[in-house]
Design a protein around this motif. Structure first.
Motif, PDB file in Angstrom:
ATOM      1  N   LEU A 147      46.064  59.220  43.676  1.00 22.76           N
ATOM      2  CA  LEU A 147      45.928  57.926  43.074  1.00 22.76           C
ATOM      3  C   LEU A 147      47.852  58.675  43.202  1.00 22.76           C
ATOM      4  O   LEU A 147      48.733  57.940  43.643  1.00 22.76           O
ATOM      5  N   MET A 188      48.236  53.452  39.374  1.00 20.19           N
ATOM      6  CA  MET A 188      49.287  51.891  39.793  1.00 20.19           C
ATOM      7  C   MET A 188      48.537  51.192  39.227  1.00 20.19           C
ATOM      8  O   MET A 188      47.423  50.873  39.103  1.00 20.19           O
ATOM      9  N   CYS A 189      49.437  50.738  38.487  1.00 17.20           N
ATOM     10  CA  CYS A 189      49.275  49.879  37.227  1.00 17.20           C
ATOM     11  C   CYS A 189      49.816  48.363  38.012  1.00 17.20           C
ATOM     12  O   CYS A 189      51.088  47.839  37.961  1.00 17.20           O
ATOM     13  N   THR A 218      46.550  45.565  38.128  1.00 16.75           N
ATOM     14  CA  THR A 218      45.545  44.403  37.486  1.00 16.75           C
ATOM     15  C   THR A 218      46.027  44.208  36.468  1.00 16.75           C
ATOM     16  O   THR A 218      46.350  44.975  35.616  1.00 16.75           O
ATOM     17  N   GLY A 227      44.405  39.734  39.588  1.00 15.89           N
ATOM     18  CA  GLY A 227      44.222  41.394  40.039  1.00 15.89           C
ATOM     19  C   GLY A 227      44.692  40.912  42.408  1.00 15.89           C
ATOM     20  O   GLY A 227      45.362  41.167  42.030  1.00 15.89           O
ATOM     21  N   ILE A 235      45.160  46.514  33.000  1.00 14.53           N
ATOM     22  CA  ILE A 235      43.312  46.656  32.857  1.00 14.53           C
ATOM     23  C   ILE A 235      42.801  47.328  34.721  1.00 14.53           C
ATOM     24  O   ILE A 235      43.730  47.373  35.543  1.00 14.53           O
ATOM     25  N   ILE A 246      35.654  46.851  46.953  1.00 15.17           N
ATOM     26  CA  ILE A 246      36.053  46.091  45.986  1.00 15.17           C
ATOM     27  C   ILE A 246      37.665  46.258  45.945  1.00 15.17           C
ATOM     28  O   ILE A 246      38.920  45.461  45.696  1.00 15.17           O
ATOM     29  N   TYR A 247      38.143  47.454  45.357  1.00 10.29           N
ATOM     30  CA  TYR A 247      39.541  48.211  45.254  1.00 10.29           C
ATOM     31  C   TYR A 247      40.139  47.752  46.126  1.00 10.29           C
ATOM     32  O   TYR A 247      40.128  47.730  47.119  1.00 10.29           O
ATOM     33  N   GLU A 248      41.785  47.761  45.602  1.00  8.61           N
ATOM     34  CA  GLU A 248      42.742  48.274  46.646  1.00  8.61           C
ATOM     35  C   GLU A 248      42.810  46.491  46.932  1.00  8.61           C
ATOM     36  O   GLU A 248      42.843  46.634  48.467  1.00  8.61           O
ATOM     37  N   THR A 253      40.106  43.498  47.661  1.00 12.26           N
ATOM     38  CA  THR A 253      38.419  43.298  47.815  1.00 12.26           C
ATOM     39  C   THR A 253      38.539  43.096  50.053  1.00 12.26           C
ATOM     40  O   THR A 253      39.088  42.578  49.902  1.00 12.26           O
ATOM     41  N   ILE A 295      39.680  40.085  50.910  1.00 12.73           N
ATOM     42  CA  ILE A 295      40.901  39.930  50.522  1.00 12.73           C
ATOM     43  C   ILE A 295      41.143  40.765  52.576  1.00 12.73           C
ATOM     44  O   ILE A 295      42.823  40.064  52.934  1.00 12.73           O
TER      45      ILE A 295
HETATM   46  C1  LIG Z   1      36.531  50.529  39.822  1.00  6.52           C
HETATM   47  C2  LIG Z   1      38.210  50.206  39.935  1.00  6.52           C
HETATM   48  C3  LIG Z   1      39.203  50.693  39.800  1.00  6.52           C
HETATM   49  C4  LIG Z   1      40.277  49.742  40.023  1.00  6.52           C
HETATM   50  N1  LIG Z   1      41.531  50.929  40.228  1.00  6.52           N
HETATM   51  C5  LIG Z   1      42.679  50.061  40.420  1.00  6.52           C
HETATM   52  C6  LIG Z   1      44.181  51.093  40.083  1.00  6.52           C
HETATM   53  O1  LIG Z   1      44.453  51.703  40.100  1.00  6.52           O
HETATM   54  N2  LIG Z   1      45.118  49.923  39.314  1.00  6.52           N
HETATM   55  C7  LIG Z   1      44.838  48.670  39.681  1.00  6.52           C
HETATM   56  O2  LIG Z   1      45.826  47.791  39.856  1.00  6.52           O
HETATM   57  N3  LIG Z   1      43.509  48.030  40.144  1.00  6.52           N
HETATM   58  C8  LIG Z   1      42.835  48.808  40.060  1.00  6.52           C
HETATM   59  N4  LIG Z   1      41.424  47.461  40.177  1.00  6.52           N
HETATM   60  C9  LIG Z   1      41.481  46.434  39.964  1.00  6.52           C
HETATM   61  C10 LIG Z   1      40.976  46.024  41.724  1.00  6.52           C
HETATM   62  O3  LIG Z   1      42.159  45.988  43.221  1.00  6.52           O
HETATM   63  C11 LIG Z   1      40.552  44.528  41.572  1.00  6.52           C
HETATM   64  O4  LIG Z   1      39.334  44.340  40.796  1.00  6.52           O
HETATM   65  C12 LIG Z   1      40.901  43.831  42.885  1.00  6.52           C
HETATM   66  O5  LIG Z   1      41.418  43.978  43.571  1.00  6.52           O
HETATM   67  C13 LIG Z   1      40.334  41.985  42.926  1.00  6.52           C
HETATM   68  O6  LIG Z   1      40.620  42.156  42.061  1.00  6.52           O
HETATM   69  P1  LIG Z   1      39.909  41.225  40.881  1.00  6.52           P
HETATM   70  O7  LIG Z   1      39.141  41.294  40.159  1.00  6.52           O
HETATM   71  O8  LIG Z   1      40.788  40.018  39.607  1.00  6.52           O
HETATM   72  O9  LIG Z   1      39.266  39.543  40.866  1.00  6.52           O
HETATM   73  P2  LIG Z   1      39.810  38.947  42.137  1.00  6.52           P
HETATM   74  O10 LIG Z   1      41.090  38.029  42.174  1.00  6.52           O
HETATM   75  O11 LIG Z   1      39.416  37.683  40.304  1.00  6.52           O
HETATM   76  O12 LIG Z   1      38.860  37.574  42.481  1.00  6.52           O
HETATM   77  C14 LIG Z   1      37.699  37.627  42.868  1.00  6.52           C
HETATM   78  C15 LIG Z   1      36.890  37.271  43.836  1.00  6.52           C
HETATM   79  O13 LIG Z   1      37.659  35.957  44.536  1.00  6.52           O
HETATM   80  C16 LIG Z   1      38.072  36.094  45.896  1.00  6.52           C
HETATM   81  N5  LIG Z   1      39.333  36.201  45.231  1.00  6.52           N
HETATM   82  C17 LIG Z   1      40.315  36.105  45.037  1.00  6.52           C
HETATM   83  N6  LIG Z   1      41.424  35.422  45.712  1.00  6.52           N
HETATM   84  C18 LIG Z   1      40.678  34.872  47.006  1.00  6.52           C
HETATM   85  C19 LIG Z   1      41.830  33.891  47.722  1.00  6.52           C
HETATM   86  N7  LIG Z   1      43.254  33.800  47.576  1.00  6.52           N
HETATM   87  N8  LIG Z   1      41.036  34.115  49.014  1.00  6.52           N
HETATM   88  C20 LIG Z   1      40.553  34.062  48.853  1.00  6.52           C
HETATM   89  N9  LIG Z   1      39.056  34.776  48.675  1.00  6.52           N
HETATM   90  C21 LIG Z   1      39.831  35.050  46.943  1.00  6.52           C
HETATM   91  C22 LIG Z   1      37.960  37.749  46.199  1.00  6.52           C
HETATM   92  O14 LIG Z   1      37.771  38.560  47.097  1.00  6.52           O
HETATM   93  C23 LIG Z   1      37.228  38.360  44.886  1.00  6.52           C
HETATM   94  O15 LIG Z   1      35.363  38.534  46.135  1.00  6.52           O
HETATM   95  C24 LIG Z   1      40.444  48.741  39.636  1.00  6.52           C
HETATM   96  C25 LIG Z   1      39.067  47.834  40.253  1.00  6.52           C
HETATM   97  C26 LIG Z   1      37.770  48.840  39.871  1.00  6.52           C
HETATM   98  C27 LIG Z   1      36.503  47.659  39.208  1.00  6.52           C
END
Ligand SMILES: Cc1cc2nc3c(=O)[nH]c(=O)nc-3n(C[C@H](O)[C@H](O)[C@H](O)COP(=O)(O)OP(=O)(O)OC[C@H]3O[C@@H](n4cnc5c(N)ncnc54)[C@H](O)[C@@H]3O)c2cc1C
Length: 591
Positions: free
Chosen positions: A130, A163-164, A166, A171, A196, A438-440, A442, A445
């Protein structure tokens, strides 16, 4: 007890024989001084540190986890000392610009050390990663004054980074973030909001933490065009670098999660915290993409590293475990049963995992080569390389992490019930690797990015040059040994080309087609790309086949991939061709 040896011979094969690293570096003036002997020493040292120091902390780190107590986060026993050793060895700045204390190693070197690090301890790996990502984004968008002050401290490990992005309600869709940045009279900003899931948001490994935060200015346009990037330190630094007052940013809690338990995933509360704008107002997302693209290849490499350690343990177990007899007659009649290796299905699981790992390693190096070209070449060559990186980044992130997780699952299955038991460590590889999908962003995406922005938007232009390159590479396969390989590969390239044209045609005027096709298209793209990697490796291995079984084995694994894995392509093509209708025919009330 779990075992791991850095796969140095395979790495050297890819580096020297497939990609001719020394010639490649010498062709780029800024890399001409990279010394192959020094690179070898780097690999040896990386293997030693990771195998001996970080690997033993993987299991204990998982058991102890990161701990939260009244705003303070404590990493598991041994992490602090290991982080010091890691930092003092110069590993955080391995790929960084020497101007800021880095060692200036190309990406074609750091992909290998990253694989080793993710193989032995993914939770640990995220802490330096990071910081490196944050420093990279700053180096391209912050002022010299900020960079000269912050970057040497990040690369030395004195300070860490995050990196902040979410927020609880935002997300994937960062356009709707609520965190606010209000200008202060002194040119700084007051940042308020809740983030978060922030990896390494709070911990005890470094003296200070530099947060890169996405927030909105008071007059910002709605959506993703109204997001700015801010630097918010945990402690306000004095001009001499010593730490001043605590900034008003703090961890509210950490998450309890499926895997990477030693990595602190934090809720971060910004309460009028003092920050500085990085880059231009409202252009924060573009700046953050520098960091995200770097991290995305790393998440693919996380999958690769995990699948490699899982393979090594499964192969060792299968050699020793005695169950049943070979269908063709006992292989070890003096023993109560034969080893698991006599059973074709156990071999299938091991070979699939190994094929993913060898192709994935080659693909990581291939992507790294284009990252080096985009950074160090000039003019047209650099521009074309940047296009290739744009095309491949979502594939590297998603396909490598998908197949990496699948590799850990296949390897776990080789253990039968013992793979489900904590003692052998296999279940941890599965749990720790799931997050890479999942992260960075999904993997869904990533697939949408590939399909929408990198394929349909430019009418298949990036794919066309890639396909032409693959066809030219196939011509290097000459002779009976590789004839079958060549035929299977060329057929797969033709299938990808036709599929690309078909989805572009169907996407016109039918917006749901892109997202409906995306994941299967990415899988098809990845399957053909891994076939391409086997072609590159086979072209080097074939002429040396008689000299060393190492090369004959490379050809045999290529044959396994083409005949037992690549046929999945047909199913992916058919799924894409079925289009969006079978998915979209259901009313929302059905779900
Ligand atoms: C352990 C962990 C570490 C992390 N570290 C960081 C970090 O350091 N910094 C940070 O900022 N974030 C971080 N994250 C957040 C992570 O990047 C997000 O959880 C991830 O990008 C998905 O966002 P969300 O959880 O809000 O899911 P959502 O955006 O709610 O998505 C839910 C589902 O819907 C799908 N979806 C959503 N929108 C669309 C679309 N337009 N088209 C098609 N499908 C869609 C997604 O693919 C997913 O399957 C972390 C998460 C975890 C669990």
């Amino acid at each position: 007890m779990a075992v791991y040896k850095a796969p140095l011979r395979d790495m050297r094969f890819v580096l020297d024989e497939v990609f001719k690293a020394t010639e490649f570096w010498q062709s780029l003036p800024p890399l001409a001084e990279v010394d192959r002997d020094v690179v070898d020493a780097v690999l040896e040292e990386s293997a030693k540190l990771n195998e001996n120091v970080l690997f033993p902390l993987n299991r204990t780190g998982d058991e102890e986890g990161a701990q939260f107590n009244n705003g303070v986060v404590t990493t598991p026993k041994g992490f602090k000392e290991a982080f010091r050793q890691f930092a003092e060895g110069g590993w955080i700045g391995l790929g960084a610009d020497p101007r800021w204390g880095g060692q200036g190693m190309p990406k074609t070197v750091t992909v290998m050390t990253d694989e080793i690090m993710f193989g032995v301890n993914p939770s640990f790996a995220l802490y330096p990663l990071l910081g490196i990502g944050a420093a990279l984004a700053m180096s391209q968008h912050a002022t010299d004054e900020i960079n000269d002050f912050y970057l040497p401290r990040i690369y030395s490990g004195e300070w860490a980074g995050t990196m902040c992005l979410t927020e609880p309600h935002a997300g994937t869709d960062l356009g709707i973030i609520k965190t606010k940045a209000v200008p202060n009279a002194d040119g700084s900003y007051a940042i308020s909001g809740t983030k978060i899931f922030i990896t390494g948001g709070e911990h005890d490994l470094a003296d200070n933490i530099v947060h890169l935060v996405l927030a909105k200015l008071p007059d910002a346009p709605a959506g993703s065009k109204g997001i700015s990037l801010f630097l918010v330190p945990k402690f306000m630094p004095n001009p001499d670098g010593s730490l001043g007052a605590r900034n008003t940013v703090a961890a509210g809690s950490i998450e309890h999660k499926m895997g990477i338990k030693a990595s602190a995933t934090c809720v971060m509360n910004f309460d009028g915290a003092k920050g500085w704008l990085i880059g231009k107002p409202n252009e924060g997302l573009a700046a953050m993409f520098v960091m995200m693209n770097y991290e995305r290849l790393s998440m693919g490499i996380q999958g690769l590293g995990a699948s490699e350690v899982a393979y090594q343990n499964a192969a060792a177990y299968a050699r020793d475990r005695l169950q049943g007899r070979s269908a063709t007659g006992a292989k070890s009649p003096e023993k109560p049963a034969d080893s698991l290796l006599v059973h074709p299905d156990v071999r299938r699981m091991l070979l699939k995992t190994r094929a993913y790992n060898e192709a994935g390693r080659c693909f990581a190096m291939y992507t790294a080569k284009y990252l080096d070209l985009a950074k160090y070449a000039e003019g047209e060559q650099a521009r074309l390389a940047a296009d290739r990186v744009a095309l491949l980044t979502p594939v590297a992130k998603a396909f490598m992490s998908d197949r990496g997780l699948e590799g850990t699952l296949e390897a776990q299955m080789c253990f039968g019930g013992h793979g489900y038991i904590r003692e052998w460590g296999m279940e941890q590889y599965v749990r720790d690797t799931r997050i890479a999908q999942i992260y960075e962003g999904t993997n869904g995406i990533q697939a949408n990015d590939l399909m929408g922005r990198k394929v349909v938007k430019n009418n298949g232009a990036y794919v066309a040059t890639y396909v032409a390159e693959m066809r030219a590479a196939a011509e290097r396969l000459q002779g009976a040994d590789v004839a079958g390989l060549k035929t299977a590969f060329l057929a797969s390239v033709a299938a990808l080309e036709a599929l690309t044209q078909a989805v572009i045609a169907r996407a016109a005027g039918a917006p749901d087609e892109i997202n409906a096709a995306a994941v299967d298209y990415l899988q098809a793209f990845g399957l053909v790309t891994y076939a391409y990697m086997f072609v590159l490796m086979a072209a080097e291995a074939a002429p040396k086949k008689a000299s060393d079984s190492f090369y004959a084995d490379k050809l045999a694994l290529a044959d396994f991939y083409m005949s037992r894995v690549l046929p999945e392509l047909d199913g992916r093509v058919r799924a894409v061709e079925a289009g969006a209708a079978p998915i979209m025919q259901f009313a929302e009330g059905y779900f």
